[in-house]
Design a protein around this motif. Structure first.
Motif, PDB file in Angstrom:
ATOM      1  N   THR A   6      40.077  37.226  33.791  1.00 12.97           N
ATOM      2  CA  THR A   6      39.468  36.314  34.757  1.00 12.97           C
ATOM      3  C   THR A   6      39.407  34.906  34.171  1.00 12.97           C
ATOM      4  N   SER A   8      36.930  33.223  33.458  1.00  8.77           N
ATOM      5  CA  SER A   8      35.875  33.107  32.448  1.00  8.77           C
ATOM      6  C   SER A   8      36.273  33.770  31.134  1.00  8.77           C
ATOM      7  N   PHE A  10      37.139  37.200  30.874  1.00 14.66           N
ATOM      8  CA  PHE A  10      36.905  38.651  30.843  1.00 14.66           C
ATOM      9  C   PHE A  10      38.220  39.385  31.040  1.00 14.66           C
ATOM     10  N   LEU A  56      31.531  43.866  30.959  1.00 15.43           N
ATOM     11  CA  LEU A  56      31.393  42.734  31.871  1.00 15.43           C
ATOM     12  C   LEU A  56      30.003  42.132  31.762  1.00 15.43           C
ATOM     13  N   LEU A  60      28.966  38.314  30.593  1.00 15.26           N
ATOM     14  CA  LEU A  60      28.293  37.374  31.482  1.00 15.26           C
ATOM     15  C   LEU A  60      26.830  37.100  31.132  1.00 15.26           C
ATOM     16  N   LYS A  71      27.528  35.589  39.202  1.00 15.75           N
ATOM     17  CA  LYS A  71      28.630  35.628  38.236  1.00 15.75           C
ATOM     18  C   LYS A  71      29.372  36.962  38.311  1.00 15.75           C
ATOM     19  N   GLU A  75      33.326  37.501  39.344  1.00 16.03           N
ATOM     20  CA  GLU A  75      34.290  38.222  38.497  1.00 16.03           C
ATOM     21  C   GLU A  75      34.985  39.333  39.284  1.00 16.03           C
ATOM     22  N   GLU A  78      37.550  37.898  41.588  1.00 10.20           N
ATOM     23  CA  GLU A  78      38.770  37.523  40.853  1.00 10.20           C
ATOM     24  C   GLU A  78      39.606  38.750  40.506  1.00 10.20           C
TER      25      GLU A  78
END
Length: 81
Positions: A6, A8, A10, A56, A60, A71, A75, A78
């Motif tokens: 992702t 971010s 992940f 995850l 986060l 958030k 995720e 995405e």
């Protein structure tokens, strides 16, 4: 198996067969239309499995120890894309 990362950072692995489940579609619809925002928990656990869910949440987690729902939702969105 579908793998990716992702925005971010992940990294995930999702068994494509898991997504071929009408319960997933129902949960996505419930989250999207606002009728059951708690269905996101079912989505996370079903799509990522217990270990993936834990990873995850750790990814986060904020300094205060909370894992913001927005958030997590971003995720999962995405990952579906």
């Amino acid at each position: 198996m579908a793998s990716g990362k992702t925005s971010s950072g992940f990294e995930f692995n999702v068994d494509r067969a898991v997504i071929d489940d009408m319960r997933i579609v129902d949960a996505v619809a419930e989250v999207a239309d606002g009728s059951n925002p708690l269905a996101i928990s079912f989505l996370v656990k079903t799509i990522l499995g217990e270990e993936g869910k834990k990873a995850l949440y750790e990814h986060l987690q904020e300094e205060e120890g909370r894992v913001p729902l927005t958030k997590v939702s971003n995720e999962i969105t995405e990952i579906f894309k």
